[in-house]
Design a protein around this motif. Structure first.
Motif, PDB file in Angstrom:
ATOM      1  N   TRP A  30       0.828  -1.193   0.000  1.00  0.00           N
ATOM      2  CA  TRP A  30       0.000   0.000   0.000  1.00  0.00           C
ATOM      3  C   TRP A  30       0.876   1.262   0.000  1.00  0.00           C
ATOM      4  CZ3 TRP A  30      -0.882   4.061   3.447  1.00  0.00           C
ATOM      5  CH2 TRP A  30      -1.993   4.859   3.148  1.00  0.00           C
ATOM      6  N   HIS A  31       1.957   1.238   0.773  1.00  0.00           N
ATOM      7  CA  HIS A  31       2.867   2.391   0.800  1.00  0.00           C
ATOM      8  C   HIS A  31       3.556   2.587  -0.536  1.00  0.00           C
ATOM      9  CE1 HIS A  31       2.769   3.907   4.869  1.00  0.00           C
ATOM     10  NE2 HIS A  31       2.460   2.681   5.220  1.00  0.00           N
ATOM     11  N   LEU A  32       3.967   1.471  -1.110  1.00  0.00           N
ATOM     12  CA  LEU A  32       4.653   1.538  -2.396  1.00  0.00           C
ATOM     13  C   LEU A  32       3.709   2.086  -3.472  1.00  0.00           C
ATOM     14  CD1 LEU A  32       7.246   0.921  -3.880  1.00  0.00           C
ATOM     15  CD2 LEU A  32       6.528  -1.445  -4.124  1.00  0.00           C
ATOM     16  N   ALA A  33       2.440   1.680  -3.397  1.00  0.00           N
ATOM     17  CA  ALA A  33       1.454   2.102  -4.400  1.00  0.00           C
ATOM     18  C   ALA A  33       1.338   3.621  -4.484  1.00  0.00           C
ATOM     19  CB  ALA A  33       0.101   1.477  -4.090  1.00  0.00           C
ATOM     20  N   GLN A  34       1.507   4.296  -3.362  1.00  0.00           N
ATOM     21  CA  GLN A  34       1.422   5.760  -3.388  1.00  0.00           C
ATOM     22  C   GLN A  34       2.510   6.363  -4.266  1.00  0.00           C
ATOM     23  OE1 GLN A  34       1.724   6.276   0.906  1.00  0.00           O
ATOM     24  NE2 GLN A  34      -0.273   7.273   0.791  1.00  0.00           N
ATOM     25  N   TYR A  35       3.702   5.782  -4.168  1.00  0.00           N
ATOM     26  CA  TYR A  35       4.819   6.304  -4.959  1.00  0.00           C
ATOM     27  C   TYR A  35       4.667   5.926  -6.426  1.00  0.00           C
ATOM     28  CZ  TYR A  35       7.131   7.598  -0.653  1.00  0.00           C
ATOM     29  OH  TYR A  35       7.437   8.172   0.542  1.00  0.00           O
ATOM     30  N   ILE A  36       4.097   4.749  -6.646  1.00  0.00           N
ATOM     31  CA  ILE A  36       3.881   4.286  -8.015  1.00  0.00           C
ATOM     32  C   ILE A  36       3.015   5.280  -8.772  1.00  0.00           C
ATOM     33  CG2 ILE A  36       2.705   2.512  -9.385  1.00  0.00           C
ATOM     34  CD1 ILE A  36       3.624   0.459  -7.358  1.00  0.00           C
ATOM     35  N   GLN A  37       2.058   5.859  -8.064  1.00  0.00           N
ATOM     36  CA  GLN A  37       1.128   6.751  -8.752  1.00  0.00           C
ATOM     37  C   GLN A  37       1.703   8.129  -9.013  1.00  0.00           C
ATOM     38  OE1 GLN A  37      -2.916   6.278  -7.318  1.00  0.00           O
ATOM     39  NE2 GLN A  37      -2.404   4.215  -6.686  1.00  0.00           N
ATOM     40  N   GLU A  38       2.814   8.451  -8.361  1.00  0.00           N
ATOM     41  CA  GLU A  38       3.411   9.777  -8.560  1.00  0.00           C
ATOM     42  C   GLU A  38       4.486   9.803  -9.640  1.00  0.00           C
ATOM     43  OE1 GLU A  38       4.978  11.031  -4.841  1.00  0.00           O
ATOM     44  OE2 GLU A  38       3.001  11.033  -3.893  1.00  0.00           O
ATOM     45  N   ASN A  39       4.964   8.626 -10.052  1.00  0.00           N
ATOM     46  CA  ASN A  39       6.067   8.555 -11.009  1.00  0.00           C
ATOM     47  C   ASN A  39       5.679   7.659 -12.176  1.00  0.00           C
ATOM     48  OD1 ASN A  39       8.614   9.605  -9.321  1.00  0.00           O
ATOM     49  ND2 ASN A  39       7.285   8.415  -7.991  1.00  0.00           N
ATOM     50  N   GLN A  40       6.364   7.830 -13.291  1.00  0.00           N
ATOM     51  CA  GLN A  40       6.193   6.809 -14.313  1.00  0.00           C
ATOM     52  C   GLN A  40       6.760   5.524 -13.720  1.00  0.00           C
ATOM     53  OE1 GLN A  40       8.737   6.494 -17.801  1.00  0.00           O
ATOM     54  NE2 GLN A  40       7.012   5.786 -19.042  1.00  0.00           N
ATOM     55  N   THR A  41       5.998   4.458 -13.824  1.00  0.00           N
ATOM     56  CA  THR A  41       6.436   3.201 -13.235  1.00  0.00           C
ATOM     57  C   THR A  41       6.399   2.103 -14.290  1.00  0.00           C
ATOM     58  OG1 THR A  41       5.594   3.858 -11.079  1.00  0.00           O
ATOM     59  CG2 THR A  41       5.937   1.515 -11.409  1.00  0.00           C
ATOM     60  N   ILE A  42       7.454   1.310 -14.318  1.00  0.00           N
ATOM     61  CA  ILE A  42       7.441   0.113 -15.156  1.00  0.00           C
ATOM     62  C   ILE A  42       7.575  -1.054 -14.190  1.00  0.00           C
ATOM     63  CG2 ILE A  42       8.396  -1.038 -17.182  1.00  0.00           C
ATOM     64  CD1 ILE A  42       9.795   1.599 -17.916  1.00  0.00           C
ATOM     65  N   LEU A  43       6.530  -1.839 -14.134  1.00  0.00           N
ATOM     66  CA  LEU A  43       6.435  -2.865 -13.109  1.00  0.00           C
ATOM     67  C   LEU A  43       6.336  -4.236 -13.764  1.00  0.00           C
ATOM     68  CD1 LEU A  43       3.799  -2.496 -10.282  1.00  0.00           C
ATOM     69  CD2 LEU A  43       3.728  -4.479 -11.732  1.00  0.00           C
ATOM     70  N   THR A  44       7.120  -5.176 -13.308  1.00  0.00           N
ATOM     71  CA  THR A  44       7.007  -6.517 -13.873  1.00  0.00           C
ATOM     72  C   THR A  44       6.389  -7.466 -12.851  1.00  0.00           C
ATOM     73  OG1 THR A  44       9.084  -7.407 -13.069  1.00  0.00           O
ATOM     74  CG2 THR A  44       9.193  -6.148 -15.109  1.00  0.00           C
ATOM     75  N   CYS A  45       5.696  -8.470 -13.353  1.00  0.00           N
ATOM     76  CA  CYS A  45       5.108  -9.478 -12.471  1.00  0.00           C
ATOM     77  C   CYS A  45       4.832 -10.736 -13.289  1.00  0.00           C
ATOM     78  CB  CYS A  45       3.813  -8.959 -11.855  1.00  0.00           C
ATOM     79  SG  CYS A  45       2.642  -8.353 -13.071  1.00  0.00           S
ATOM     80  N   THR A  46       4.709 -11.868 -12.592  1.00  0.00           N
ATOM     81  CA  THR A  46       4.399 -13.085 -13.326  1.00  0.00           C
ATOM     82  C   THR A  46       2.881 -13.205 -13.504  1.00  0.00           C
ATOM     83  OG1 THR A  46       4.872 -14.145 -11.226  1.00  0.00           O
ATOM     84  CG2 THR A  46       6.393 -14.591 -13.010  1.00  0.00           C
ATOM     85  N   GLY A  47       2.164 -12.864 -12.456  1.00  0.00           N
ATOM     86  CA  GLY A  47       0.703 -12.906 -12.580  1.00  0.00           C
ATOM     87  C   GLY A  47       0.130 -11.579 -12.104  1.00  0.00           C
ATOM     88  N   ILE A  48      -0.993 -11.185 -12.687  1.00  0.00           N
ATOM     89  CA  ILE A  48      -1.596  -9.929 -12.240  1.00  0.00           C
ATOM     90  C   ILE A  48      -2.497 -10.209 -11.041  1.00  0.00           C
ATOM     91  CG2 ILE A  48      -2.908  -7.898 -12.960  1.00  0.00           C
ATOM     92  CD1 ILE A  48      -2.003  -8.371 -15.760  1.00  0.00           C
ATOM     93  N   GLU A  49      -1.895 -10.155  -9.880  1.00  0.00           N
ATOM     94  CA  GLU A  49      -2.673 -10.433  -8.676  1.00  0.00           C
ATOM     95  C   GLU A  49      -3.404  -9.169  -8.223  1.00  0.00           C
ATOM     96  OE1 GLU A  49       0.568 -10.228  -5.504  1.00  0.00           O
ATOM     97  OE2 GLU A  49       1.488 -11.336  -7.147  1.00  0.00           O
ATOM     98  N   ASP A  50      -4.191  -9.295  -7.151  1.00  0.00           N
ATOM     99  CA  ASP A  50      -5.055  -8.184  -6.733  1.00  0.00           C
ATOM    100  C   ASP A  50      -4.324  -6.869  -6.503  1.00  0.00           C
ATOM    101  OD1 ASP A  50      -7.146  -9.813  -6.992  1.00  0.00           O
ATOM    102  OD2 ASP A  50      -7.434 -10.194  -4.840  1.00  0.00           O
ATOM    103  N   SER A  51      -3.153  -6.946  -5.840  1.00  0.00           N
ATOM    104  CA  SER A  51      -2.450  -5.704  -5.505  1.00  0.00           C
ATOM    105  C   SER A  51      -2.086  -4.934  -6.768  1.00  0.00           C
ATOM    106  CB  SER A  51      -1.182  -6.022  -4.719  1.00  0.00           C
ATOM    107  OG  SER A  51      -0.347  -6.863  -5.481  1.00  0.00           O
TER     108      SER A  51
END
Ligand SMILES: Nc1ncnc2c1ncn2[C@@H]1O[C@H](COP(=O)(O)OP(=O)(O)O)[C@@H](O)[C@H]1O
Ligand SMILES: [Mg+2]
Length: 358
Positions: A319-340
């Motif tokens: 949840w804390h990380l999500a706040q920063y994600i929304q303020e910057n361009q973010t390129i995020l990798t994941c294996t599955g698109i889970e709820d978070s």
């Protein structure tokens, strides 16, 4: 600041890639070993002139090829462009807005990223070398002169160590070492002063962020553990005191090449006594601090690269990380698109399969 377009040729598993990115959140998903981390690695390379995974550039070149290329178009206050060629013969070339750079230093200050990967979660429990690298890569991105000093320092250090070995074999005399000592001290003091200044700033940011993440329960303090006193005369004296030992081992015992960062939670050393949860929260606080510091120093928001870290964090930290994600361009990798990840307002979702975007 944001990446608009990324082009790769023979970089890792990518034969050719040309992709446009959203200025907001970009989600790159795919099974294991498809090329997700390779893509982030290419973006990271543009900011630092090196890979975060390897110090052997050659490994970045697609098997059986002789050259790899990375090209990005990014927006600062206007559109800018970087192009990097990595060659098997070791010759690397960089062009900034179409103009060839003479040294890698010219790349620094152009484009900034903060990368957060699962290995960073172990920043606290791994050895001092990782923490020195953390410091150095952060300072380099905002201060090109620092890189020059680091390079000079390691060059002098290598030469000094070589000479120590020759003295041991009686192929050189002791008094030849003093010319090297003088240079070692001169560059060393500058490095230590910059690291001290960086750590002081880092301490302020991390302590604020850490208090937020832990709901005021924990106080985190980061301190700079310089291996020798920062004054030139003290460093010089230490080298003289150590000389007999240095000759015996053929290496230099004292200097900033043995520096470390220490982290304290409520007064206890996290490196030694921290629980796994505390160590992870500390690493997260440091990364988020890095992001804010870079923004303050450069006046631009760096690009945030998150390599498969969401699934490694608990809900609270996500949840804390999500706040920063929304303020910057973010390129995020994941294996599955889970709820978070599904909850994030994605600008673009891409799937990578065997070095191709499908
Ligand atoms: N120099 C290279 N040339 C071609 N393929 C490479 C090279 N280096 C790594 N790879 C391939 O890249 C894949 C790993 O990509 P990576 O981005 O780490 O995967 P992930 O999607 O799990 O993050 C592996 O299949 C590996 O064989
Ligand atoms: Mg990966």
């Amino acid at each position: 600041m944001y990446v608009k377009r990324l082009m790769l040729k023979n970089f890792r598993c990518y034969e050719e890639l040309d992709v446009e990115l959203s200025p907001h959140i970009n989600i790159i998903h795919g099974k294991n070993a498809q090329g997700k981390t390779n893509l982030l690695e290419a973006v990271y390379y543009c900011a630092t002139g090196r890979s975060h995974r390897t110090s052997y550039d050659k490994e970045c070149i697609r098997y059986d090829q002789s050259e790899a290329m990375i090209k990005i178009w990014y927006e600062k206050y206007k559109e800018e462009q970087l192009e990097i060629h990595i060659r098997k013969n070791g010759r690397k070339s960089i062009a900034v807005n179409g103009y060839p750079a003479r040294r890698i230093n010219e790349l620094f200050g152009c484009f900034q990223v903060v990368l957060f990967s699962p290995e960073d979660l172990s920043l606290i429990k791994s050895g001092p070398a990782k923490r020195r690298k953390f410091m150095d890569m952060e300072i380099c991105q905002v201060d090109p002169v620092y890189l020059y000093q680091l390079q000079q320092y390691s060059k002098v250090l290598r030469q000094r160590n070589q000479l120590l070995k020759e003295i041991a074999k009686k192929a050189a005399t002791k008094d030849t070492i003093f010319a090297w000592d003088e240079q070692l001290v001169s560059y060393g003091v500058k490095i230590m002063e910059r690291r001290r200044q960086f750590t002081e700033q880092l301490r302020q940011y991390t302590s604020r962020i850490h208090r937020q993440i832990t709901h005021e329960e924990e106080t985190l303090s980061i301190t700079y553990e310089n291996n020798v006193p920062i004054a030139a005369s003290d460093f010089q004296r230490k080298l003289e005191e150590d000389l007999a030992r240095d000759i015996r081992f053929g290496s230099t015992a004292s200097g900033p090449h043995h520096d470390d960062l220490a982290m304290w939670i409520n007064g206890a050393d996290v490196r030694v006594y921290g629980s796994q949860g505390q160590q992870r929260t500390t690493a997260l606080s440091m990364k988020l601090a890095e992001l804010s510091m870079m923004k303050e120093e450069t006046k631009y928001s760096p690009v945030l690269l998150l390599d498969d870290v969401m699934s490694e964090l608990d809900q609270e930290r996500q949840w804390h990380l999500a706040q920063y994600i929304q303020e910057n361009q973010t390129i995020l990798t994941c294996t599955g698109i889970e709820d978070s990840i599904r909850r994030l307002p994605a600008g673009k979702v891409l799937e990578v399969r065997k070095g191709k975007i499908v």
